[in-house]
Scaffold this motif. Structure first.
Motif, mmCIF file in Angstrom:
data_model
loop_
_atom_site.group_PDB
_atom_site.id
_atom_site.type_symbol
_atom_site.label_atom_id
_atom_site.label_comp_id
_atom_site.label_asym_id
_atom_site.label_seq_id
_atom_site.Cartn_x
_atom_site.Cartn_y
_atom_site.Cartn_z
ATOM 1 N N TYR A 37 0.857 -1.170 0.000
ATOM 2 C CA TYR A 37 0.000 0.000 0.000
ATOM 3 C C TYR A 37 0.904 1.234 0.000
ATOM 4 C CZ TYR A 37 -4.540 -2.185 1.079
ATOM 5 O OH TYR A 37 -5.715 -2.900 1.029
ATOM 6 N N GLN A 39 0.671 5.664 1.029
ATOM 7 C CA GLN A 39 -0.120 6.768 1.561
ATOM 8 C C GLN A 39 0.625 8.068 1.331
ATOM 9 O OE1 GLN A 39 -1.275 6.412 5.695
ATOM 10 N NE2 GLN A 39 -3.019 7.773 5.375
ATOM 11 N N ARG A 45 -4.718 5.739 2.569
ATOM 12 C CA ARG A 45 -3.841 4.661 2.120
ATOM 13 C C ARG A 45 -4.509 3.934 0.965
ATOM 14 N NH1 ARG A 45 -0.941 0.851 6.564
ATOM 15 N NH2 ARG A 45 -0.504 2.958 7.345
ATOM 16 N N GLU A 46 -3.745 3.643 -0.086
ATOM 17 C CA GLU A 46 -4.298 2.973 -1.247
ATOM 18 C C GLU A 46 -3.463 1.738 -1.595
ATOM 19 O OE1 GLU A 46 -4.155 5.149 -4.908
ATOM 20 O OE2 GLU A 46 -2.058 5.732 -4.658
ATOM 21 N N LEU A 47 -4.153 0.733 -2.130
ATOM 22 C CA LEU A 47 -3.477 -0.487 -2.541
ATOM 23 C C LEU A 47 -2.704 -0.230 -3.826
ATOM 24 C CD1 LEU A 47 -3.059 -3.556 -2.146
ATOM 25 C CD2 LEU A 47 -5.095 -3.883 -3.572
ATOM 26 N N GLN A 50 -0.605 -6.426 -5.156
ATOM 27 C CA GLN A 50 -0.680 -7.575 -4.253
ATOM 28 C C GLN A 50 -0.309 -8.826 -5.013
ATOM 29 O OE1 GLN A 50 -5.581 -7.607 -4.590
ATOM 30 N NE2 GLN A 50 -4.614 -7.597 -2.639
#
Length: 122
Positions: A37, A39, A45-47, A50
């Protein structure tokens, strides 16, 4: 106790590259998913990306084609290769790991690293 430690952040010019690493240590008895993530100041906060324990990855639209997530399962290390960096990539980057504490049913707990600052500036 599980710990995640990131490294690799820094200051780079637009168009440059950085490679972030995240080492996972502690008692882990099963495969697990991981990711990154970020920020930015004043933002949520952003992904970013993954990756599953079978190495299937996906990315935020904003980084698709520029960032690559990978992992070394033998060493429990997560990587994020960031190319063609832009000023809007400036943020604190956090890695996470969803560590299982129950196999049947499969239940996980998310652990976080402390974050590493990435600054893109000319």
């Amino acid at each position: 106790q599980v710990q995640l430690v990131e490294s690799g952040g820094g200051l780079v010019q637009p168009g440059g590259s950085l490679r972030l690493s995240c080492v996972v240590s502690g008692t882990i008895f099963s495969d697990f998913d991981m990711g990154w993530y970020r920020q930015a100041l004043g933002s949520e906060r952003e992904l970013v990306a993954q990756i599953t324990d079978s190495n299937s990855g996906n990315y935020a639209d904003s980084v698709q084609g520029r960032f690559t997530i990978s992992r070394d399962n033998a060493k429990n290390i997560l990587f994020l290769q960031m190319n063609n960096l832009k000023q809007q990539d400036t943020a604190v980057y956090y890695c996470y790991a969803d560590i299982p504490f129950s196999i049947v049913p499969r239940l996980t707990r998310r652990y976080w690293g402390q974050g590493t600052q990435v600054t893109i500036s000319s």
